[in-house]
Design a protein around this motif. Sequence first.
Motif, PDB file in Angstrom:
ATOM      1  N   THR A 108       0.840  -1.191   0.000  1.00 58.22           N
ATOM      2  CA  THR A 108       0.000   0.000   0.000  1.00 58.22           C
ATOM      3  C   THR A 108       0.878   1.244   0.000  1.00 58.22           C
ATOM      4  OG1 THR A 108      -0.126  -0.064   2.426  1.00 58.22           O
ATOM      5  CG2 THR A 108      -1.922  -1.113   1.202  1.00 58.22           C
ATOM      6  N   GLY A 109       0.258   2.383  -0.313  1.00 54.11           N
ATOM      7  CA  GLY A 109       0.996   3.646  -0.295  1.00 54.11           C
ATOM      8  C   GLY A 109       1.626   3.954  -1.638  1.00 54.11           C
ATOM      9  N   ASN A 110       2.734   4.668  -1.602  1.00 56.73           N
ATOM     10  CA  ASN A 110       3.442   5.106  -2.801  1.00 56.73           C
ATOM     11  C   ASN A 110       4.074   3.912  -3.510  1.00 56.73           C
ATOM     12  OD1 ASN A 110       4.831   6.560  -4.735  1.00 56.73           O
ATOM     13  ND2 ASN A 110       6.509   7.109  -3.358  1.00 56.73           N
ATOM     14  N   LYS A 111       3.735   3.720  -4.780  1.00 54.00           N
ATOM     15  CA  LYS A 111       4.262   2.600  -5.546  1.00 54.00           C
ATOM     16  C   LYS A 111       5.364   3.008  -6.522  1.00 54.00           C
ATOM     17  CE  LYS A 111       0.025  -0.185  -5.336  1.00 54.00           C
ATOM     18  NZ  LYS A 111       0.614  -1.264  -4.534  1.00 54.00           N
ATOM     19  N   THR A 112       5.769   4.290  -6.499  1.00 54.92           N
ATOM     20  CA  THR A 112       6.813   4.742  -7.415  1.00 54.92           C
ATOM     21  C   THR A 112       8.157   4.125  -7.047  1.00 54.92           C
ATOM     22  OG1 THR A 112       5.675   6.835  -7.763  1.00 54.92           O
ATOM     23  CG2 THR A 112       7.999   6.754  -8.362  1.00 54.92           C
ATOM     24  N   ILE A 113       8.866   3.630  -8.065  1.00 52.97           N
ATOM     25  CA  ILE A 113      10.129   2.939  -7.844  1.00 52.97           C
ATOM     26  C   ILE A 113      11.140   3.389  -8.885  1.00 52.97           C
ATOM     27  CG2 ILE A 113       9.522   0.973  -9.324  1.00 52.97           C
ATOM     28  CD1 ILE A 113      10.912  -0.852  -7.294  1.00 52.97           C
ATOM     29  N   THR A 114      12.414   3.397  -8.511  1.00 57.37           N
ATOM     30  CA  THR A 114      13.505   3.570  -9.467  1.00 57.37           C
ATOM     31  C   THR A 114      14.302   2.282  -9.485  1.00 57.37           C
ATOM     32  OG1 THR A 114      13.634   5.951  -9.013  1.00 57.37           O
ATOM     33  CG2 THR A 114      15.512   4.929 -10.117  1.00 57.37           C
ATOM     34  N   PHE A 115      14.374   1.681 -10.662  1.00 59.51           N
ATOM     35  CA  PHE A 115      15.045   0.386 -10.803  1.00 59.51           C
ATOM     36  C   PHE A 115      16.182   0.531 -11.807  1.00 59.51           C
ATOM     37  CE2 PHE A 115      15.800  -3.806 -12.436  1.00 59.51           C
ATOM     38  CZ  PHE A 115      15.530  -4.676 -11.398  1.00 59.51           C
ATOM     39  N   TYR A 116      17.415   0.214 -11.371  1.00 54.66           N
ATOM     40  CA  TYR A 116      18.587   0.318 -12.230  1.00 54.66           C
ATOM     41  C   TYR A 116      19.020  -1.078 -12.674  1.00 54.66           C
ATOM     42  CZ  TYR A 116      18.901   4.951 -10.080  1.00 54.66           C
ATOM     43  OH  TYR A 116      18.625   6.218  -9.633  1.00 54.66           O
ATOM     44  N   ARG A 117      19.319  -1.219 -13.969  1.00 57.64           N
ATOM     45  CA  ARG A 117      19.707  -2.529 -14.495  1.00 57.64           C
ATOM     46  C   ARG A 117      20.865  -2.397 -15.465  1.00 57.64           C
ATOM     47  NH1 ARG A 117      21.327  -6.892 -14.566  1.00 57.64           N
ATOM     48  NH2 ARG A 117      20.313  -8.790 -15.295  1.00 57.64           N
ATOM     49  N   HIS A 118      21.932  -3.178 -15.259  1.00 60.88           N
ATOM     50  CA  HIS A 118      23.055  -3.232 -16.185  1.00 60.88           C
ATOM     51  C   HIS A 118      22.773  -4.261 -17.277  1.00 60.88           C
ATOM     52  CE1 HIS A 118      26.278  -0.865 -14.082  1.00 60.88           C
ATOM     53  NE2 HIS A 118      25.391  -0.977 -13.117  1.00 60.88           N
ATOM     54  N   ILE A 119      23.054  -3.894 -18.528  1.00 68.14           N
ATOM     55  CA  ILE A 119      22.873  -4.806 -19.654  1.00 68.14           C
ATOM     56  C   ILE A 119      24.162  -4.820 -20.472  1.00 68.14           C
ATOM     57  CG2 ILE A 119      21.561  -5.334 -21.746  1.00 68.14           C
ATOM     58  CD1 ILE A 119      19.169  -4.002 -20.485  1.00 68.14           C
ATOM     59  N   ARG A 120      24.719  -5.999 -20.668  1.00 73.58           N
ATOM     60  CA  ARG A 120      25.983  -6.128 -21.404  1.00 73.58           C
ATOM     61  C   ARG A 120      25.753  -6.013 -22.910  1.00 73.58           C
ATOM     62  NH1 ARG A 120      30.254  -8.183 -18.444  1.00 73.58           N
ATOM     63  NH2 ARG A 120      29.731  -8.982 -16.361  1.00 73.58           N
ATOM     64  N   LYS A 121      26.757  -5.517 -23.588  1.00 70.94           N
ATOM     65  CA  LYS A 121      26.703  -5.390 -25.041  1.00 70.94           C
ATOM     66  C   LYS A 121      26.941  -6.745 -25.721  1.00 70.94           C
ATOM     67  CE  LYS A 121      31.625  -4.388 -25.613  1.00 70.94           C
ATOM     68  NZ  LYS A 121      32.637  -3.457 -26.158  1.00 70.94           N
ATOM     69  N   ALA A 122      26.650  -6.779 -27.009  1.00 72.83           N
ATOM     70  CA  ALA A 122      26.989  -7.903 -27.896  1.00 72.83           C
ATOM     71  C   ALA A 122      26.409  -9.237 -27.419  1.00 72.83           C
ATOM     72  CB  ALA A 122      28.499  -8.007 -28.064  1.00 72.83           C
ATOM     73  N   GLY A 123      25.176  -9.203 -26.961  1.00 77.63           N
ATOM     74  CA  GLY A 123      24.500 -10.437 -26.576  1.00 77.63           C
ATOM     75  C   GLY A 123      23.016 -10.176 -26.420  1.00 77.63           C
ATOM     76  N   TRP A 124      22.212 -11.188 -26.698  1.00 82.04           N
ATOM     77  CA  TRP A 124      20.758 -11.052 -26.535  1.00 82.04           C
ATOM     78  C   TRP A 124      20.382 -11.212 -25.073  1.00 82.04           C
ATOM     79  CZ3 TRP A 124      17.654  -9.121 -30.077  1.00 82.04           C
ATOM     80  CH2 TRP A 124      18.045  -9.174 -31.422  1.00 82.04           C
ATOM     81  N   HIS A 125      19.445 -10.391 -24.605  1.00 82.88           N
ATOM     82  CA  HIS A 125      18.999 -10.422 -23.216  1.00 82.88           C
ATOM     83  C   HIS A 125      17.473 -10.395 -23.172  1.00 82.88           C
ATOM     84  CE1 HIS A 125      23.074  -9.551 -21.734  1.00 82.88           C
ATOM     85  NE2 HIS A 125      23.162  -8.731 -22.771  1.00 82.88           N
ATOM     86  N   TYR A 126      16.897 -11.278 -22.369  1.00 83.55           N
ATOM     87  CA  TYR A 126      15.464 -11.215 -22.117  1.00 83.55           C
ATOM     88  C   TYR A 126      15.191 -10.158 -21.055  1.00 83.55           C
ATOM     89  CZ  TYR A 126      14.865 -15.582 -24.689  1.00 83.55           C
ATOM     90  OH  TYR A 126      14.840 -16.537 -25.656  1.00 83.55           O
ATOM     91  N   VAL A 127      14.244  -9.263 -21.318  1.00 83.42           N
ATOM     92  CA  VAL A 127      13.910  -8.209 -20.367  1.00 83.42           C
ATOM     93  C   VAL A 127      12.391  -8.111 -20.218  1.00 83.42           C
ATOM     94  CG1 VAL A 127      15.979  -6.842 -20.859  1.00 83.42           C
ATOM     95  CG2 VAL A 127      13.875  -6.401 -22.140  1.00 83.42           C
ATOM     96  N   SER A 128      11.979  -7.618 -19.067  1.00 79.31           N
ATOM     97  CA  SER A 128      10.575  -7.311 -18.811  1.00 79.31           C
ATOM     98  C   SER A 128      10.545  -6.107 -17.890  1.00 79.31           C
ATOM     99  CB  SER A 128       9.866  -8.500 -18.161  1.00 79.31           C
ATOM    100  OG  SER A 128       8.508  -8.220 -17.942  1.00 79.31           O
ATOM    101  N   SER A 129       9.622  -5.196 -18.141  1.00 79.17           N
ATOM    102  CA  SER A 129       9.604  -3.962 -17.364  1.00 79.17           C
ATOM    103  C   SER A 129       9.010  -4.185 -15.976  1.00 79.17           C
ATOM    104  CB  SER A 129       8.785  -2.898 -18.100  1.00 79.17           C
ATOM    105  OG  SER A 129       8.645  -1.756 -17.289  1.00 79.17           O
ATOM    106  N   PRO A 130       9.659  -3.662 -14.928  1.00 79.43           N
ATOM    107  CA  PRO A 130       9.111  -3.771 -13.572  1.00 79.43           C
ATOM    108  C   PRO A 130       8.118  -2.658 -13.231  1.00 79.43           C
ATOM    109  CG  PRO A 130      11.254  -2.738 -13.476  1.00 79.43           C
ATOM    110  CD  PRO A 130      11.002  -3.064 -14.927  1.00 79.43           C
ATOM    111  N   ILE A 131       7.830  -1.778 -14.193  1.00 77.33           N
ATOM    112  CA  ILE A 131       6.914  -0.659 -13.941  1.00 77.33           C
ATOM    113  C   ILE A 131       5.762  -0.687 -14.943  1.00 77.33           C
ATOM    114  CG2 ILE A 131       8.720   0.790 -12.962  1.00 77.33           C
ATOM    115  CD1 ILE A 131       8.814   2.311 -15.620  1.00 77.33           C
ATOM    116  N   HIS A 132       4.686   0.026 -14.616  1.00 74.84           N
ATOM    117  CA  HIS A 132       3.523   0.119 -15.491  1.00 74.84           C
ATOM    118  C   HIS A 132       3.809   1.022 -16.694  1.00 74.84           C
ATOM    119  CE1 HIS A 132       0.582  -2.014 -13.097  1.00 74.84           C
ATOM    120  NE2 HIS A 132       0.858  -1.291 -12.033  1.00 74.84           N
ATOM    121  N   ASN A 133       3.347   0.604 -17.864  1.00 72.98           N
ATOM    122  CA  ASN A 133       3.310   1.450 -19.063  1.00 72.98           C
ATOM    123  C   ASN A 133       4.660   2.072 -19.405  1.00 72.98           C
ATOM    124  OD1 ASN A 133       0.505   1.002 -19.377  1.00 72.98           O
ATOM    125  ND2 ASN A 133       0.062   2.662 -17.921  1.00 72.98           N
TER     126      ASN A 133
END
Length: 205
Positions: A108-133
């Motif tokens: 409950t309460g404030n749902k705003t989040i800041t999420f930092y993610r490192h992604i390496r170059k030269a390779g395929w990565h599966y990603v999914s967003s942790p935030i709405h829209n």
Amino acid sequence: YVNKIKNSTVEFDGNCYFKKEITKIDDSSTVTFKGNTTFKKKVTVKYSHLILKGTVVMEDDLKIVGSSSQLTVTGTVTVKGDFDNDGGIEIKSSSISTGVFNVQGTSTGNKTITFYRHIRKAGWHYVSSPIHNASSNIFYGAAMYAYSESTGNWSKIVSNQTLNDMQGYDLYYKTANQKISFIGDRKSTRLNSSHIPLSRMPSSA
């Protein structure tokens, strides 16, 4: 045994086990738990900064009071009780690890989040967003595709496209490692793992 921490900067370097409730981390305190930590009872943070770096299990509730309060997670944190938040949340990652924040109770309460993610170059990565829209512009400069289970085809994601909540995408950065920032309302839907399909990767960038 710790009951209250007030107007202090405190670091717990080793593994910790707290049997009783921490009623308040209060009055502009900054408290860091670096090791594996278990809280048996409720933890309340008021106008302060709580930093969790190890594997942390909260077996009761976590309450963050005040808009100036901050929760920073770089380890793996599980809240088995409820999470009530008035402040900010940061989930950070490095080139070798990613912060995890898992609330098993009600949020409950404030749902705003800041999420930092490192992604390496030269390779395929599966990603999914942790935030709405989230916008595809978060991944500016990347080749990005979505896979259709029904048709077996890949479709390219273009600029300014809204990403679907909880959908997986395939991502490729060609020339440089990236640090991605997601800022928005966190997604808290629970998924049944038996309903998550696996998809093939596209053949080229």
